[in-house]
Design an enzyme around this catalytic site. Structure first.
Site, mmCIF file in Angstrom:
data_model
loop_
_atom_site.group_PDB
_atom_site.id
_atom_site.type_symbol
_atom_site.label_atom_id
_atom_site.label_comp_id
_atom_site.label_asym_id
_atom_site.label_seq_id
_atom_site.Cartn_x
_atom_site.Cartn_y
_atom_site.Cartn_z
ATOM 1 N N HIS A 1 -51.485 -49.511 -59.837
ATOM 2 C CA HIS A 1 -50.836 -50.731 -60.317
ATOM 3 C C HIS A 1 -49.671 -51.162 -59.439
ATOM 4 O O HIS A 1 -49.278 -52.333 -59.451
ATOM 5 C CB HIS A 1 -50.347 -50.532 -61.758
ATOM 6 C CG HIS A 1 -51.446 -50.576 -62.779
ATOM 7 N ND1 HIS A 1 -52.138 -49.460 -63.181
ATOM 8 C CD2 HIS A 1 -51.978 -51.616 -63.473
ATOM 9 C CE1 HIS A 1 -53.052 -49.804 -64.073
ATOM 10 N NE2 HIS A 1 -52.978 -51.094 -64.277
ATOM 11 N N GLY A 2 -49.078 -50.232 -58.703
ATOM 12 C CA GLY A 2 -47.959 -50.593 -57.840
ATOM 13 C C GLY A 2 -47.306 -49.354 -57.261
ATOM 14 O O GLY A 2 -47.455 -48.244 -57.786
#
Length: 356
Positions: A182-183
């Site tokens: 996601h990051g």
């Protein structure tokens, strides 16, 4: 050359191109090649319009209603502000529902658009906030990502075939990678790690008590289910703070406010005067007010909790039980027109998962 054309078709199929649902080549190509899918099917068009409208309504009426307040509150925290008790709990629940309605809305719209072409995408959500355990939550939330991680990470690592201890390590690795997916920020890593730890704890908990008669007799009791739902839902709600906050310090500030570590709570002026000199309540600074805008947000959050818990029809049930009725299409038409008009008078808010 044919293989390149097929691959190009697969990767460019626009309904799920940007944010999913995540699909496998082997699941999509037979549908693209099936000659029956080149026939105009009015039921699929009607179903597609239904799913698209539901998704658009989730985005425009629910997620986008919550987004400005959530963004403002987190901007306040980022600037060094400290939330009080009620503000922090309202904020975190508001984001919990904003994220769900935003992403499930996108998935519904993608499923609906694909049905216009007689293509069936995999369902991505199955009432995840009704889950009674963190394991159940991940069987219901972003199901296509869960399937992808299972097929390409969990099973190659050995899955559950390598003993309990190694299985727990494999589960933790999967959720750690989910966070990194996601990051690259520490917030995503902490979020994934917390879910990985929670999954392992739940697996241990169930294996320890699995053969205890007293425990098995209470698994289906309403009281047990309510307690497990509250624990699961609030754990998810708290961990979303790390997912949304721009820094670890901001996330910790919000969580401290939730658990009164900052010592700020909201009471009416009369209640404040009643308690301010009482040593039993002298554990911190009282907040000053709870605004009308925050009250409206609190009401919205409570309504969404009720909506999520009481709405019974899953996507699969809607698809199986769908029948043509005039009143359905009148309602769909009204919702669609309202959403289009709403889009014309409000600023554009991009889908959250476009960031990932």
């Amino acid at each position: 050359m044919l293989g390149f054309i097929n691959f190009s078709l697969f990767v460019s199929f626009f309904p799920q191109l940007i944010a999913g649902p995540i699909v496998h080549y082997k699941d999509m190509m037979p549908q693209f090649k099936n000659p029956n899918n080149f026939i105009l099917r009015y039921k699929n068009i009607a179903l597609g319009l239904l799913f698209f409208t539901i998704g658009l309504f989730k985005k425009v009426a629910l997620a986008d209603y919550l987004a400005p307040s959530v963004d403002s509150a987190y901007a306040f925290v980022e600037s060094g502000g400290v939330l009080n008790l009620i503000e922090s709990w309202v904020l975190t629940h508001a984001y919990t529902f904003e994220l769900y309605f935003d992403f499930s809305g996108y998935s519904d719209m993608a499923i609906g658009l694909a049905l216009f072409f007689n293509i069936k995408l995999l369902y991505n959500f199955n009432s995840p906030y009704k889950s009674l355990s963190i394991s159940e939550f991940w069987q219901r939330w972003h199901m296509t990502l869960g399937k992808f991680l299972k097929d390409y990470i969990y099973i190659p690592l050995g899955g559950s075939r390598v003993g309990k201890s190694r299985q727990y390590i494999n589960l933790f690795i999967v959720f750690l990678i989910s966070g990194i997916w996601h990051g690259a920020g520490w917030g995503f890593i902490i979020w994934g790690s917390l879910h990985g730890i929670a999954i392992c704890i739940h697996k241990v908990y169930m294996s320890v008590f699995a053969n205890v008669t007293w425990f098995k007799n209470r698994l289906n009791s309403k009281f047990y289910k309510v307690i497990m739902w509250i624990i699961t839902f609030e754990f998810i709600n708290i961990t979303w703070v790390f997912f949304r906050a721009t820094s670890i310090n901001d996330a910790l500030s919000v969580i401290k406010s939730m658990f009164l570590i900052h010592g700020q709570i909201v009471l009416s002026p009369n209640m404040q005067r009643l308690f301010q000199d009482n040593p039993l309540f002298a554990f911190g600074k009282w907040g000053e007010h709870f605004t009308i805008g925050q009250s409206a947000m609190l009401n919205a959050v409570l309504l969404m909790i009720a909506f999520v818990l009481l709405f019974r029809s899953s996507h699969l049930n809607i698809y199986k039980k769908f029948i043509f009725k005039d009143r359905y299409f009148i309602l769909i038409g009204i919702m669609l027109i309202w959403c289009i008009l709403k889009l014309n008078i409000t600023a554009y808010t991009k889908f959250i998962y476009f960031n990932f």
